[in-house]
Design a protein around this motif. Structure first.
Motif, PDB file in Angstrom:
ATOM      1  N   ASN A 192       0.819  -1.217   0.000  1.00 46.15           N
ATOM      2  CA  ASN A 192       0.000   0.000   0.000  1.00 46.15           C
ATOM      3  C   ASN A 192       0.850   1.263   0.000  1.00 46.15           C
ATOM      4  N   ALA A 193       2.060   1.199   0.563  1.00 44.89           N
ATOM      5  CA  ALA A 193       2.968   2.342   0.477  1.00 44.89           C
ATOM      6  C   ALA A 193       3.366   2.601  -0.980  1.00 44.89           C
ATOM      7  N   ASN A 224       8.612  -0.094 -12.003  1.00 44.22           N
ATOM      8  CA  ASN A 224       9.630   0.934 -11.785  1.00 44.22           C
ATOM      9  C   ASN A 224      10.138   0.919 -10.351  1.00 44.22           C
ATOM     10  N   VAL A 225       9.235   0.691  -9.403  1.00 40.65           N
ATOM     11  CA  VAL A 225       9.653   0.629  -7.999  1.00 40.65           C
ATOM     12  C   VAL A 225      10.537  -0.586  -7.767  1.00 40.65           C
ATOM     13  N   ILE A 232       2.907   5.657  -6.137  1.00 37.80           N
ATOM     14  CA  ILE A 232       2.582   5.682  -7.566  1.00 37.80           C
ATOM     15  C   ILE A 232       1.590   6.796  -7.877  1.00 37.80           C
ATOM     16  N   VAL A 233       0.585   6.960  -7.023  1.00 41.94           N
ATOM     17  CA  VAL A 233      -0.442   7.977  -7.278  1.00 41.94           C
ATOM     18  C   VAL A 233       0.061   9.372  -6.954  1.00 41.94           C
ATOM     19  N   VAL A 270      -8.354   5.620  -4.110  1.00 40.10           N
ATOM     20  CA  VAL A 270      -7.480   4.455  -3.998  1.00 40.10           C
ATOM     21  C   VAL A 270      -6.421   4.682  -2.928  1.00 40.10           C
ATOM     22  N   VAL A 271      -5.859   5.879  -2.887  1.00 43.92           N
ATOM     23  CA  VAL A 271      -4.878   6.216  -1.845  1.00 43.92           C
ATOM     24  C   VAL A 271      -5.526   6.152  -0.461  1.00 43.92           C
ATOM     25  N   ASN A 272      -6.736   6.670  -0.354  1.00 40.49           N
ATOM     26  CA  ASN A 272      -7.429   6.615   0.937  1.00 40.49           C
ATOM     27  C   ASN A 272      -7.653   5.173   1.378  1.00 40.49           C
TER      28      ASN A 272
END
Length: 347
Positions: free
Chosen positions: A46-47, A309-310, A52-53, A67-69
């Motif tokens: 989730n991090a 990419n991460v 990404i966002v 989605v972040v929330n």
């Protein structure tokens, strides 16, 4: 919830059902590994979603803010609830003190509420975008207001757990439990508000969206091609969130079923292996906090590229790629020298 009974003024069950059965060591280790993986993937995955966002401007859409929330609420579950609940459930004791007792119970309720309310907000945003495309869309300010309302309402819903959950000692064992007269009514109300009612709303919203998308006919060749691409994009997005909702429903169904059974027939808690069953259904419920990043990576190309990419930036992966590139470069130089030498020999 503690798997025990205490004497009460209502003439309820006594503490004869307290279980002293101890699970074998291998099973304790297995549960420890499972809950550990839930914590690691719940926090790490989730991090990455948040990065990404928030780290890429083109990903900052209204839907992705939700989605972040959702990712933040899952991280809250992974950090504050998973391991504490695992220990207290498996070993039937609470050594973490009264403050953490209240905090873990409160944040567990808040996390579940934020997750399901956010899924409802996403479905409403998708519903308006697809069913009523000409109406004004939710902007950034409106999105933040909705997110704020979700957290405030979730905190209000979980407030009784923070107030009435406390530490008490019975038969020399320390428990963290919620004890008050309206506990049964409150548990039923939260079950409805956190599970059954939101899922009913989600089912109706996505059913209507699915009917609209799959039944739409597009006239004209050029319009057909354009609308086909837009429709395919909408279908992929709807499918992704439908899978997220489905997994939420599946993961929390066993724990809600368990709670209903024990409310109807409390002697089920006298079953010898009931604690193993309860730890299992708790693990299934809390594992929901780690699945969403895998779903995004699997079903959304933009998130998939972001995850790639991460991963490429991880130290071990980076060193491996540098080594591979160095080997390829060395092989190319050797091939070039060999080709040059052959040319000179032929001349």
């Amino acid at each position: 919830m503690n798997i025990s009974y205490s004497n009460d003024s209502s003439g309820g069950y006594s503490d004869v059902c307290v279980e002293y059965y101890r699970e074998p060591v291998w099973l304790q280790v297995l549960f420890g590994i499972i809950f550990g993986l839930i914590t690691v993937f719940g926090i790490g995955g989730n991090a990455i979603v948040c990065y990404i966002v928030l780290g890429h401007r083109r990903m900052r859409t209204v839907t992705n803010y939700f989605v972040v929330n959702l990712a933040v609420s899952d991280q809250l579950m992974a950090v504050m609830c998973v391991n504490f609940t695992f220990y207290s459930t498996l070993y039937m004791t609470w050594p973490f003190g009264p403050v953490m007792c209240k905090a873990v119970s409160f944040f567990q309720s808040v996390s579940v509420s934020v997750s399901i309310f956010t899924l409802v907000a996403i479905s409403m945003e998708r519903y308006m975008a697809i069913i009523h495309p000409l109406r004004p869309r939710l902007g950034s300010t409106g999105t933040l207001l909705v997110i704020g309302f979700i957290w405030i309402s979730s905190g209000a819903l979980g407030l009784p757990t923070a107030i009435y959950t406390s530490v008490y000692v019975e038969n020399g064992i320390t428990y963290c439990s919620e004890e008050w007269d309206q506990r049964g009514n409150y548990s039923f109300a939260t079950m409805v508000l956190q599970y059954f009612l939101p899922l009913a709303v989600l089912a109706m919203a996505y059913s209507r969206i699915g009917i609209r998308i799959w039944a739409r006919k597009t006239p004209g060749e050029m319009e057909a091609n354009r609308d086909r691409r837009m429709t395919e994009s909408k279908i992929r997005l709807v499918k992704m969130f439908a899978v997220v909702v489905f997994l939420f429903a599946i993961c929390y169904l066993p724990i809600h079923t368990f709670n209903i059974v024990q409310d109807v027939y409390q002697y089920v808690l006298c079953y010898q292996y009931i604690r193993i069953i309860y730890v299992t259904v708790v693990a299934v419920a809390m594992s929901n906090c780690m699945y969403n990043p895998f779903i995004y990576c699997w079903m959304n190309s933009k998130f998939r590229d972001g995850f790639k990419n991460v991963v490429r930036c991880l130290p071990g992966v980076r060193r491996y790629r540098d080594r591979q590139q160095a080997n390829q470069s060395g092989s190319f130089r050797g091939l070039k020298r060999t080709s040059t030498l052959n040319t000179h020999m032929q001349s």
